[in-house]
Design a protein around this motif. Sequence first.
Motif, short mmCIF file in Angstrom:
data_model
loop_
_atom_site.label_atom_id
_atom_site.label_comp_id
_atom_site.label_asym_id
_atom_site.label_seq_id
_atom_site.Cartn_x
_atom_site.Cartn_y
_atom_site.Cartn_z
N GLN A 143 0.83 -1.28 -0.02
CA GLN A 143 0.10 -0.04 0.21
C GLN A 143 0.81 1.20 0.06
OE1 GLN A 143 -3.05 -0.35 -0.80
NE2 GLN A 143 -2.57 -2.54 -0.80
N ILE A 144 1.91 1.06 0.58
CA ILE A 144 2.99 2.24 0.48
C ILE A 144 3.11 2.45 -0.89
CG2 ILE A 144 5.48 2.98 0.93
CD1 ILE A 144 5.05 1.74 3.65
N ARG B 217 1.43 1.54 -3.66
CA ARG B 217 0.47 1.87 -4.16
C ARG B 217 0.22 3.54 -4.10
NH1 ARG B 217 -5.14 -0.91 -2.91
NH2 ARG B 217 -6.58 -0.21 -4.72
N GLY B 218 0.73 4.02 -3.12
CA GLY B 218 0.67 5.58 -2.57
C GLY B 218 -0.50 5.83 -1.73
N LEU B 219 -1.11 4.66 -0.98
CA LEU B 219 -2.25 4.91 -0.24
C LEU B 219 -1.64 4.94 1.46
CD1 LEU B 219 -5.06 2.60 -1.43
CD2 LEU B 219 -4.32 4.90 -2.09
N GLU C 213 1.79 5.97 4.07
CA GLU C 213 2.99 6.49 4.12
C GLU C 213 3.86 6.28 5.53
OE1 GLU C 213 2.24 10.28 2.56
OE2 GLU C 213 1.96 11.10 4.74
N SER D 239 -1.86 8.12 3.41
CA SER D 239 -1.30 9.57 2.86
C SER D 239 -2.31 10.25 2.58
CB SER D 239 -0.65 8.95 1.55
OG SER D 239 -1.91 8.13 0.68
N VAL E 12 -3.91 10.90 -0.51
CA VAL E 12 -4.81 10.11 -1.32
C VAL E 12 -5.50 8.81 -0.55
CG1 VAL E 12 -4.95 8.82 -3.54
CG2 VAL E 12 -3.43 10.53 -3.38
#
Lengths: 599, 379
Positions: free
Chosen positions: B345-346, B348-350, B352, B361, B363
């Motif tokens: 998930q990091i 994937r940008g969701l 951090e 994050s 998002v």
Amino acid sequence: MSDLQHIRNFSIIAHIDHGKSTLADRFIQHCGGLSDREMDEQVLDSMDIERERGITIKAQSVTLDYKAKDGQTYQLNFIDTPGHVDFSYEVSRSLSACEGALLVVDAGQGVEAQSVANCYTAIEQGLEVLPILNKMDLPQADPDRVKQEIEEIIGIDANEACPVSAKSGMGIEDALEYLVENIPPPEGDRDAPLQALIIDSWFDNYLGVVSLVRVTQGTLNKRDKIMAKSTGKVHQVDSVGIFTPKRLEKPSLAAGEVGFVVAGIKDIHGAPVGDTLVHANQQEVPALPGFQQVKPQVYAGIFTISSDDYEDFRDALGKLTLNDASLFYEPETSDALGFGFRCGFLGMLHMEIIQERLEREYDLDLITTAPTVIYEVVTKLGDTLRVDNPSALPDSGEIDEMREPIARCNILVPQDYLGNVITLCVEKRGVQKDMQFLGSQVSVVYDIPMAEVVLDFFDRLKSVSRGYASLDYSFERFESASLQKMDVLINGEKVDALAVIVHRDQVQYRGRALTEKMKELIPRQMFDVAIQAAVGSKIVARQTVKALRKNVTAKCYGGDVTRKKKLLEKQKAGKKRMKQVGRVEIPQSAFLAVLKVDG
Amino acid sequence: MDSLPLGLYVHLPWCERKCPYCDFNSHETAQIPEQGYISQLLKDLEREAAALGDREVSTLFIGGGTPSLFSGEAITALMGGIAARLPLAATLEATMEANPGSAEADKFAAFHAAGVNRLSIGVQSFQDAQLQALGRVHDSDSAHRAIDAAKAAGFTRFNIDLMHGLPEQNDNQAKQDLHTAMELGAPHISWYQLTLEPNTVFYTSPPALPDENLLADIQDVGEALLAEGGYQQYEVSAYGRVGDRCKHNINYWSFGDYIGIGAGAHGKLTSHDGGVRRYSKTRKPDDYLSDSGFKRVGEKVLNAAELPGEFMMNALRLNTGFEIADFTARTGLEWSAVAETVEQQIARGLLEQSGNTIRASAVGRRFLDTLIAEFLVEP
């Protein structure tokens, strides 16, 4: 063993919903074939799907003892026939095992094309066709009009048509008397060498292949050595008998009789429908006419959503084909969907039933790709290829000619809807072959590309005629046509499993309709999803599924997360039924979007 | 686990009128059996307290229903009864939910005197048309008066509950409500999007709600406005400066422990061996009032497969996220139970990570349900 004079072999010809199964149940009840307690509604349709859809997929039979008013007891062999246009070969085999057929017509709705086609088959095979007017208890029953229709459309005398209500039980005994009096007894020399027709075969986990047969001459005994003419293989008969409808073993079946035979055959292809059984030491006895190897009409790829299920899927298909000689499959690999199988079906209903059985009985989550017919492709090198998969089509530069299958469609429609039906046939690239006014109905014959027929033609026909038009079709020929492969791209990537073959004139319309439908079916995701339809490098239509802007539960009361959690879990389970293509999650339904495009 | 903070939730299940959007355990009544209910609550608490040893309660939340329908005397008896049965922290945060009706506002001083030191006022909107659409019994004037009364009664900590995405609401109207709440000097604002919950009137006959795009616009302008006004978002729908934040709710979201007493109340307790246990109390007030009606029902120990999901459903709602050490301490699981999913998930940008802190994050906060689903097991 009944003497020939006291046997009546018959089937029932009826349109879906005209009451065939209910009438059969009444006959069984009247003749005491089952006690009331055993009398489950519509006993002959034994598969769940058959019962839910109200159609018969497999032929079955029941032998009943009927004590007639003349004081004699008759053996009635009722051979049930499949009731859908996809299964017309099976119907013809069932009919050829009979001397007569009851034409059951809904006294309110009148004659429909499916019945007409089967009636003609029955008449061609020399069967006595007896009209029965069912649903006489309903207020909309109009026996005089329907009798007239029967005479005009089918051309048999309907004066004596027997009025019944299978639902209420009215007229059942009259119908049985009518049948005994008018259907001729079978003929056949019981001392001649054995000759028996395979009406149907199915696989039983304990017995192996069980075949339903009609003995046309000679006698079939337990422990006989028999041979199926088409395979040339010899088997020893383990048991023979009849269905009452319970399975009842007998020492033998003689000419004129209908019953089952079990002979240690392990593979359904060892006892194909329409084949002839003879004694192994009398192989010169000729095969009965009309045998055909069944050929699929429609092909589609089927893939598991999770690649972990592939092995289970293969086993399940293996098991289904044990019982279904008309289901064809071979491995297929798709870039988008992974490993699966290219499956061939008799028609769309057959395809739906197979997918439903795989999902229900084998608990598989599957994706079926858009169905396609077989095309003939002549390459520039002069080879003729048969293509059952759009993604297997050679590059357009290598193609000299493409030919598509044409179906001959017999449509029966009340005059009021004739205009709508003709408009539809023209839209579907149909060419009119014949038109005859038969009383208040019109019989129209069109040649229509098979691809258009299998897509949504039947549904459209029903909707433009308020359900009154009916259809029967069969493959006619291959014909040269201007066809192109249309690709579908998701976020710029070609998805092989979404490719379809379309007519050049329909590229724009199909592309637009398909992308619009897919836009409806693909749920919004965290990013925009572009759906494009393309022919070669030319984009013909484009739609965008706009990104979701947020997906967050506003209020999660910390004390009790249980319900919110269940909701999210359920959503997650729903998502698992989607296929991930690149980053995009595509639901099962989108792969069949081409079928759901409105006309 | 003695080291885990402990909260106490008290449920008072009655309302003057059930709101069409509300799926909480609330019941309309003409007459509240105050004394009987308070005495049952204290029996309930006694039974709970027996198992807790001397763990100190750091937060108390009296929710409902409409707790402010209870009389000052009843709340005084309740607060006294609680203090007599459990060790309370000197810094105890004691919140009570209140409706902004005039009858309730008259009692605020009595509640304060009883030891309640924080009010959560269910204003929902300052616009009469919208209050009517929500089926609320109060109007905008009484909301203003209730806030004045809270201040006059000595409440320096209070929350204004507001909803957005209301029937036919536009972004200006939503902004207007936030403006008003800020002008009135609310130290804390809970700003929720109206959600149609199953088993509510709105669910079966839904009102015309703003479309998805407008809802997202409202969210954007509202968040910006709150930030401008100094209201820091610390949870999906909660805004306030550090000292003004609701400690009781933060305890839920940090997967802390809490006792639940009263009809339909939920509790969560972590035992010495690390097992996490959830339970609830019978929902119907009449059942709860029967002899042993306060016994725990639906008690279950969470299994290893569901613990990560439960933890993330709470912890990722907080903008600050969580410390890795808190995950292992509060679930009793090794970090490896979720490490792979967290990494994905990091990527994937969701999510951090900074140091040992994991959080959603920007998002990820927008797509929190998508993110949390990754930690859930299918049913």
